[in-house]
Design a protein around this motif. Structure first.
Motif, PDB file in Angstrom:
ATOM      1  N   PRO A  67      -0.918   8.655   0.707  1.00 51.20           N
ATOM      2  CA  PRO A  67       0.428   8.192   1.039  1.00 51.20           C
ATOM      3  C   PRO A  67       0.797   6.981   0.159  1.00 51.20           C
ATOM      4  O   PRO A  67      -0.030   6.100  -0.070  1.00 51.20           O
ATOM      5  N   CYS A  68       2.038   6.978  -0.348  1.00 54.06           N
ATOM      6  CA  CYS A  68       2.423   5.987  -1.374  1.00 54.06           C
ATOM      7  C   CYS A  68       2.283   4.547  -0.890  1.00 54.06           C
ATOM      8  O   CYS A  68       1.871   3.676  -1.656  1.00 54.06           O
ATOM      9  N   THR A  69       2.635   4.273   0.371  1.00 53.72           N
ATOM     10  CA  THR A  69       2.585   2.880   0.837  1.00 53.72           C
ATOM     11  C   THR A  69       1.142   2.390   0.937  1.00 53.72           C
ATOM     12  O   THR A  69       0.841   1.236   0.609  1.00 53.72           O
ATOM     13  N   ALA A  70       0.256   3.268   1.385  1.00 56.95           N
ATOM     14  CA  ALA A  70      -1.160   2.890   1.461  1.00 56.95           C
ATOM     15  C   ALA A  70      -1.680   2.570   0.055  1.00 56.95           C
ATOM     16  O   ALA A  70      -2.354   1.567  -0.175  1.00 56.95           O
ATOM     17  N   GLN A  71      -1.325   3.427  -0.902  1.00 51.57           N
ATOM     18  CA  GLN A  71      -1.753   3.201  -2.286  1.00 51.57           C
ATOM     19  C   GLN A  71      -1.122   1.917  -2.841  1.00 51.57           C
ATOM     20  O   GLN A  71      -1.757   1.168  -3.594  1.00 51.57           O
ATOM     21  N   ALA A  72       0.137   1.638  -2.424  1.00 50.46           N
ATOM     22  CA  ALA A  72       0.834   0.431  -2.904  1.00 50.46           C
ATOM     23  C   ALA A  72       0.046  -0.830  -2.523  1.00 50.46           C
ATOM     24  O   ALA A  72      -0.021  -1.784  -3.307  1.00 50.46           O
ATOM     25  N   CYS A  73      -0.572  -0.838  -1.343  1.00 49.79           N
ATOM     26  CA  CYS A  73      -1.366  -2.012  -0.919  1.00 49.79           C
ATOM     27  C   CYS A  73      -2.520  -2.248  -1.894  1.00 49.79           C
ATOM     28  O   CYS A  73      -2.799  -3.386  -2.288  1.00 49.79           O
ATOM     29  N   VAL A  74      -3.170  -1.159  -2.291  1.00 49.63           N
ATOM     30  CA  VAL A  74      -4.303  -1.280  -3.207  1.00 49.63           C
ATOM     31  C   VAL A  74      -3.814  -1.755  -4.583  1.00 49.63           C
ATOM     32  O   VAL A  74      -4.439  -2.601  -5.236  1.00 49.63           O
ATOM     33  N   GLU A  75      -2.651  -1.236  -5.013  1.00 49.91           N
ATOM     34  CA  GLU A  75      -2.105  -1.632  -6.316  1.00 49.91           C
ATOM     35  C   GLU A  75      -1.790  -3.122  -6.345  1.00 49.91           C
ATOM     36  O   GLU A  75      -1.974  -3.786  -7.362  1.00 49.91           O
ATOM     37  N   ILE A  76      -1.299  -3.654  -5.217  1.00 49.73           N
ATOM     38  CA  ILE A  76      -0.965  -5.087  -5.167  1.00 49.73           C
ATOM     39  C   ILE A  76      -2.240  -5.918  -5.337  1.00 49.73           C
ATOM     40  O   ILE A  76      -2.275  -6.868  -6.115  1.00 49.73           O
ATOM     41  N   LEU A  77      -3.287  -5.535  -4.614  1.00 48.70           N
ATOM     42  CA  LEU A  77      -4.550  -6.277  -4.749  1.00 48.70           C
ATOM     43  C   LEU A  77      -5.041  -6.219  -6.191  1.00 48.70           C
ATOM     44  O   LEU A  77      -5.417  -7.235  -6.775  1.00 48.70           O
ATOM     45  N   ASP A  78      -4.997  -5.026  -6.789  1.00 53.51           N
ATOM     46  CA  ASP A  78      -5.463  -4.879  -8.179  1.00 53.51           C
ATOM     47  C   ASP A  78      -4.649  -5.755  -9.121  1.00 53.51           C
ATOM     48  O   ASP A  78      -5.199  -6.459  -9.956  1.00 53.51           O
ATOM     49  N   HIS A  79      -3.331  -5.691  -8.968  1.00 57.49           N
ATOM     50  CA  HIS A  79      -2.456  -6.420  -9.893  1.00 57.49           C
ATOM     51  C   HIS A  79      -2.742  -7.920  -9.849  1.00 57.49           C
ATOM     52  O   HIS A  79      -2.746  -8.588 -10.887  1.00 57.49           O
ATOM     53  N   TYR A  80      -2.978  -8.437  -8.643  1.00 57.62           N
ATOM     54  CA  TYR A  80      -3.193  -9.888  -8.518  1.00 57.62           C
ATOM     55  C   TYR A  80      -4.673 -10.271  -8.623  1.00 57.62           C
ATOM     56  O   TYR A  80      -5.059 -11.387  -8.296  1.00 57.62           O
ATOM     57  N   GLY A  81      -5.480  -9.324  -9.088  1.00 57.32           N
ATOM     58  CA  GLY A  81      -6.889  -9.627  -9.355  1.00 57.32           C
ATOM     59  C   GLY A  81      -7.695  -9.928  -8.105  1.00 57.32           C
ATOM     60  O   GLY A  81      -8.655 -10.711  -8.148  1.00 57.32           O
ATOM     61  N   ILE A  82      -7.313  -9.314  -6.976  1.00 58.84           N
ATOM     62  CA  ILE A  82      -8.058  -9.535  -5.730  1.00 58.84           C
ATOM     63  C   ILE A  82      -8.966  -8.328  -5.517  1.00 58.84           C
ATOM     64  O   ILE A  82      -8.476  -7.223  -5.235  1.00 58.84           O
ATOM     65  N   ASN A  83     -10.254  -8.526  -5.699  1.00 61.75           N
ATOM     66  CA  ASN A  83     -11.201  -7.415  -5.610  1.00 61.75           C
ATOM     67  C   ASN A  83     -11.638  -7.231  -4.155  1.00 61.75           C
ATOM     68  O   ASN A  83     -12.230  -8.135  -3.562  1.00 61.75           O
ATOM     69  N   PRO A  84     -11.371  -6.058  -3.563  1.00 64.97           N
ATOM     70  CA  PRO A  84     -11.738  -5.857  -2.151  1.00 64.97           C
ATOM     71  C   PRO A  84     -13.245  -5.730  -1.907  1.00 64.97           C
ATOM     72  O   PRO A  84     -13.699  -5.858  -0.764  1.00 64.97           O
ATOM     73  N   GLU A  85     -14.016  -5.501  -2.975  1.00 62.42           N
ATOM     74  CA  GLU A  85     -15.454  -5.249  -2.803  1.00 62.42           C
ATOM     75  C   GLU A  85     -16.140  -6.389  -2.033  1.00 62.42           C
ATOM     76  O   GLU A  85     -16.011  -7.560  -2.396  1.00 62.42           O
ATOM     77  N   GLY A  86     -16.826  -5.995  -0.970  1.00 61.28           N
ATOM     78  CA  GLY A  86     -17.606  -6.957  -0.187  1.00 61.28           C
ATOM     79  C   GLY A  86     -16.777  -7.815   0.768  1.00 61.28           C
ATOM     80  O   GLY A  86     -17.333  -8.582   1.547  1.00 61.28           O
ATOM     81  N   LYS A  87     -15.444  -7.661   0.705  1.00 61.68           N
ATOM     82  CA  LYS A  87     -14.592  -8.495   1.578  1.00 61.68           C
ATOM     83  C   LYS A  87     -14.498  -7.881   2.979  1.00 61.68           C
ATOM     84  O   LYS A  87     -14.583  -6.659   3.148  1.00 61.68           O
TER      85      LYS A  87
END
Ligand code: NDP
Length: 298
Positions: free
Chosen positions: A156-176
């Protein structure tokens, strides 16, 4: 003061890459095309459709609209059809429309504006769409793809949009530690799976979660997706947190607002998506990328 995670630069970055892909496809004689299916004239649908059309036009993606009458606009048949018959006739028309889109090789993706009117079996209509054309993750096959990484359909586009925002701002979800508040199939569940796939430790919360403020305070990143205007205030926040506010609500004064009480979050957290100008503005850019990927796969 928190950093603002604005959606526009994220959407622009995605669109730049998509525009290049559109050019390549056109050189190969493929015109990426999106079908939009809408029932009636609901203001939310019209607003989303306008945003999608504007983004598509800027990228050279063709849009074909399929508009069906709202239930109230369908005239009763000669036998004076009741609401159930009218809904069933609309369901048939929607089914036929989706089938036309399935069979048309020049259409690569389909956006079905929802919710569909009461009485129409939305699940049946969604699942009538071919997963290959499901650019907004509405079929069971696409959702299975999100859970099992099958490569079928799209999230779903909105779910993917959340991941794109983290990627764009250099926020790595790994281990968080990430708390997702809301467990719908449109946002909560798929975003939890997408973040899990990126090696985050995810807590999926809902209306029955005990002591939600404590769960949220302990998380490094919190995604709020519940549709409750400014419902999450001071007791939910902690220093250093990243907040993604997916909610799009209209408050009592008619203003657009998120689920998060922005004025209470901003002095405490490290970064936050505003509403408007946050997650919502990335969603159509993701949709267009999915259309172009669907065209490339076809
Ligand atoms: P749903 O109504 O389908 O789901 C809401 C979820 O929130 C449910 O899982 C529900 O829990 C949970 N919830 C409700 N009340 C509480 C509570 N008090 N505490 C914790 N959880 C609660 O909504 P959607 O997922 O479709 O949409 C959520 C929001 O996102 C809306 O504001 C919508 O407008 C917005 N949205 C934004 C988009 C964008 O592009 N930015 C796109 C689509 C939607 P339970 O399951 O227990 O009932």
């Amino acid at each position: 003061m928190a950093d603002l995670l604005l959606g526009k630069p994220v959407g622009d970055g995605l669109s730049e890459a998509t525009a290049a892909q559109v050019e390549e496809l056109k050189e190969r004689g493929v015109q990426p095309t999106l079908a939009i299916v809408r029932v009636g004239e609901r203001p939310d649908d019209l607003s989303y459709e306008r945003g999608a059309c504007k983004r598509a036009e800027a990228l050279g993606i063709e849009v074909r609209k399929f508009v069906l009458p709202a239930i109230g606009d369908i005239l009763p048949g000669p036998k004076g059809d009741g609401p159930a018959q009218i809904a069933s006739s609309l369901e048939r028309q929607l089914f036929d429309t989706v089938e036309r889109i399935n069979l048309d090789p020049s259409i690569h993706g389909c956006l079905l504006l929802r919710p569909l009117p009461e009485g129409v079996n939305e699940e049946r209509i969604c699942n009538a769409l071919r997963p290959a054309k499901d650019v907004d993750g509405i079929t069971a096959a696409s959702l299975a793809g999100v859970f099992m990484d099958t490569g079928v359909g799209f999230p779903p586009c909105t779910a993917q949009a959340c991941v794109e925002i983290l990627d764009h701002y250099g926020i790595n979800p790994e281990g968080k530690n990430i708390a997702v508040v809301g467990r719908s199939l449109v946002i909560g569940k798929p975003v939890a799976m997408l973040l899990l796939a990126r090696n985050a430790t995810v807590t999926l919360c809902h209306s029955r979660s005990a002591d939600l403020p404590a769960i949220c305070r302990e998380a490094d990143i919190v995604v709020y997706a519940t549709g409750r205007p400014r419902a999450y205030g001071l007791e939910y926040f902690a220093n250093g947190q990243i907040i993604l506010d997916v909610g799009i609500n209209v408050d009592e004064e008619g203003n657009l607002c998120g689920d998060v009480h922005f004025a209470e979050a901003e002095p405490v957290v490290e970064a936050i998506t505003p509403v408007p100008r946050g997650v919502g503005s990335v969603t159509t850019a993701v949709l267009m990328r999915h259309v172009v990927e669907a065209a490339a796969r076809a």
